[in-house]
Scaffold this motif. Structure first.
Motif, mmCIF file in Angstrom:
data_model
loop_
_atom_site.group_PDB
_atom_site.id
_atom_site.type_symbol
_atom_site.label_atom_id
_atom_site.label_comp_id
_atom_site.label_asym_id
_atom_site.label_seq_id
_atom_site.Cartn_x
_atom_site.Cartn_y
_atom_site.Cartn_z
ATOM 1 N N ILE A 6 0.797 -1.255 -0.103
ATOM 2 C CA ILE A 6 -0.028 0.021 0.050
ATOM 3 C C ILE A 6 0.902 1.273 -0.008
ATOM 4 O O ILE A 6 1.682 1.314 0.942
ATOM 5 C CB ILE A 6 -1.038 0.141 1.118
ATOM 6 C CG1 ILE A 6 -2.118 1.079 1.011
ATOM 7 C CG2 ILE A 6 -0.187 -0.128 2.557
ATOM 8 C CD1 ILE A 6 -3.149 1.154 2.022
ATOM 9 N N HIS A 7 0.632 2.264 -0.919
ATOM 10 C CA HIS A 7 1.446 3.261 -1.190
ATOM 11 C C HIS A 7 2.988 2.850 -1.162
ATOM 12 O O HIS A 7 3.705 3.756 -0.574
ATOM 13 C CB HIS A 7 1.314 4.245 -0.126
ATOM 14 C CG HIS A 7 -0.160 4.753 0.157
ATOM 15 N ND1 HIS A 7 -0.954 4.885 -0.978
ATOM 16 C CD2 HIS A 7 -1.260 4.805 1.282
ATOM 17 C CE1 HIS A 7 -2.281 5.212 -0.740
ATOM 18 N NE2 HIS A 7 -2.453 5.053 0.535
ATOM 19 N N HIS A 81 -5.765 2.693 5.373
ATOM 20 C CA HIS A 81 -5.034 1.508 5.098
ATOM 21 C C HIS A 81 -5.776 0.224 5.356
ATOM 22 O O HIS A 81 -5.781 -0.840 4.968
ATOM 23 C CB HIS A 81 -3.600 1.492 6.075
ATOM 24 C CG HIS A 81 -2.419 2.498 5.651
ATOM 25 N ND1 HIS A 81 -1.532 3.177 6.378
ATOM 26 C CD2 HIS A 81 -2.804 3.441 4.476
ATOM 27 C CE1 HIS A 81 -0.972 4.048 5.847
ATOM 28 N NE2 HIS A 81 -1.774 4.213 4.601
ATOM 29 N N THR A 84 -8.411 -0.415 3.306
ATOM 30 C CA THR A 84 -8.023 -1.092 2.060
ATOM 31 C C THR A 84 -7.635 -2.637 2.082
ATOM 32 O O THR A 84 -8.363 -3.360 1.394
ATOM 33 C CB THR A 84 -6.658 -0.302 1.596
ATOM 34 O OG1 THR A 84 -7.129 1.014 1.296
ATOM 35 C CG2 THR A 84 -6.060 -1.013 0.517
ATOM 36 N N ARG A 88 -9.350 -5.569 0.107
ATOM 37 C CA ARG A 88 -8.292 -6.522 -0.546
ATOM 38 C C ARG A 88 -8.754 -8.127 0.000
ATOM 39 O O ARG A 88 -8.778 -8.891 -1.013
ATOM 40 C CB ARG A 88 -7.109 -5.869 -0.370
ATOM 41 C CG ARG A 88 -6.643 -4.810 -1.128
ATOM 42 C CD ARG A 88 -5.382 -4.761 -1.312
ATOM 43 N NE ARG A 88 -4.773 -3.172 -1.882
ATOM 44 C CZ ARG A 88 -3.594 -2.745 -1.758
ATOM 45 N NH1 ARG A 88 -2.867 -3.617 -1.579
ATOM 46 N NH2 ARG A 88 -3.457 -1.621 -2.442
#
Length: 303
Positions: A6-7, A81, A84, A88
């Motif tokens: 992530i990122h 986060h 997310t 996912r």
């Protein structure tokens, strides 16, 4: 251990329990830790519950085995986060299990995905602008000296090993070492200081506004079964924090542990496991429906 990107950073999480079936996904327990802990904090609940529930326990970025970004993160970042990760992994039938900062992070994320949330289990936490900042926390926020102590000397993490307990004087040495293991340098303790620095003291702070938004939406979750287990000797999330949750969730099951401190899962491990198991069993909609059908069929046969 499992990982997701992530990122540009690698985030760590545990994922244990029954496999996903085609007809219905297994109920998920989403364990969300606070500061200065990590997914290790939940081991006493994950191990006995993973045979029946999918247990997912992430490490926030900057914490535990996750990557340690160079910048300080705010509450909104951690909520992004976690939301997310929920997407996912396609987590469904979620029971949020949270403590400390994990309450605000977990509730903030699930309020973005309310259709995925089934139940709530909270230990000493908050999800509203702080009504006070304890002096022990204020000392850690002193300009320069606070950061040197928290991020440089690791004093916040070391103090937590004792100040979070009431029944027990100290943790077993191996357990204490495990709590400290991911936070062994200036760089690895950046998030520990970041959480302390992110506690808002006024309405101009962006995290104050984030918390106020979460608080406004808490009543929308009042129809979910909720279990609130509180260590009443916590100097951080004191009993008045529990009372605020009781006001918005009047039907919640509440247990006050009179002689327990902030880290309830460490201070009262043997006491909380039966409480959690009982709550999960009694609020399992599919299990209750099955039992109702069996009772109805038995009555029909007897007739």
């Amino acid at each position: 251990s499992h990982w997701f990107e992530i990122h540009g950073a690698r985030s760590h999480y545990l994922d244990e329990g029954p496999a996903h079936t085609l007809d219905r996904p297994p109920p998920t327990l989403l364990f969300v830790h606070g500061n200065p802990t990590w997914s290790f904090h939940w081991r006493a609940l994950v191990e006995p519950l993973r045979s029946r529930y999918r247990c997912v326990a992430p490490d926030h970025l900057g914490c535990g085995l996750s990557d340690k970004p160079s910048g300080l993160l705010r509450l909104s970042d951690h909520i992004d986060h976690l939301a997310t990760l929920v997407e996912r992994l396609d987590l469904e039938r979620v029971t949020l299990v949270a403590q400390d900062w994990g309450g605000a992070i977990g509730l903030g994320a699930m309020l973005r995905r309310p259709e995925r949330l089934e139940r709530i289990v909270l230990f000493n936490t908050g999800a509203f602008p702080p009504p006070y900042i304890p002096w022990r926390i204020r000392a850690c926020r002193m300009p320069l000296l606070g950061r040197l102590a928290v991020q440089g000397g690791g004093l916040f993490s070391r103090a937590a090993l004792r100040m979070t307990l009431s029944r027990r004087e100290r943790l077993d040495p191996a357990v204490a070492a495990a709590y400290l293991a991911p936070y062994n340098s200036w760089a690895s303790r950046r998030a520990v200081y970041g959480f302390v620095e992110d506690i808002p003291s006024g309405s101009r702070h962006p995290t104050w506004q984030e918390l106020a938004g979460i608080e406004r939406r808490l009543p929308s979750l009042a129809d979910r079964p909720a279990l609130l287990v509180w260590g009443m000797r916590d100097w951080c999330f004191r009993p008045d924090c529990l009372e605020r949750f009781e006001q918005v969730w009047p039907e919640a099951e509440v247990h006050r542990l009179a002689d327990v401190g902030h880290w309830v899962v460490e201070d009262a491990t043997d006491e909380i496991l039966p409480l959690v198991k009982h709550f999960l069993t009694n609020t399992n909609s599919s299990l209750i429906a099955t039992e109702h059908t069996e009772i109805t069929e038995a009555k029909t046969l007897n007739t």
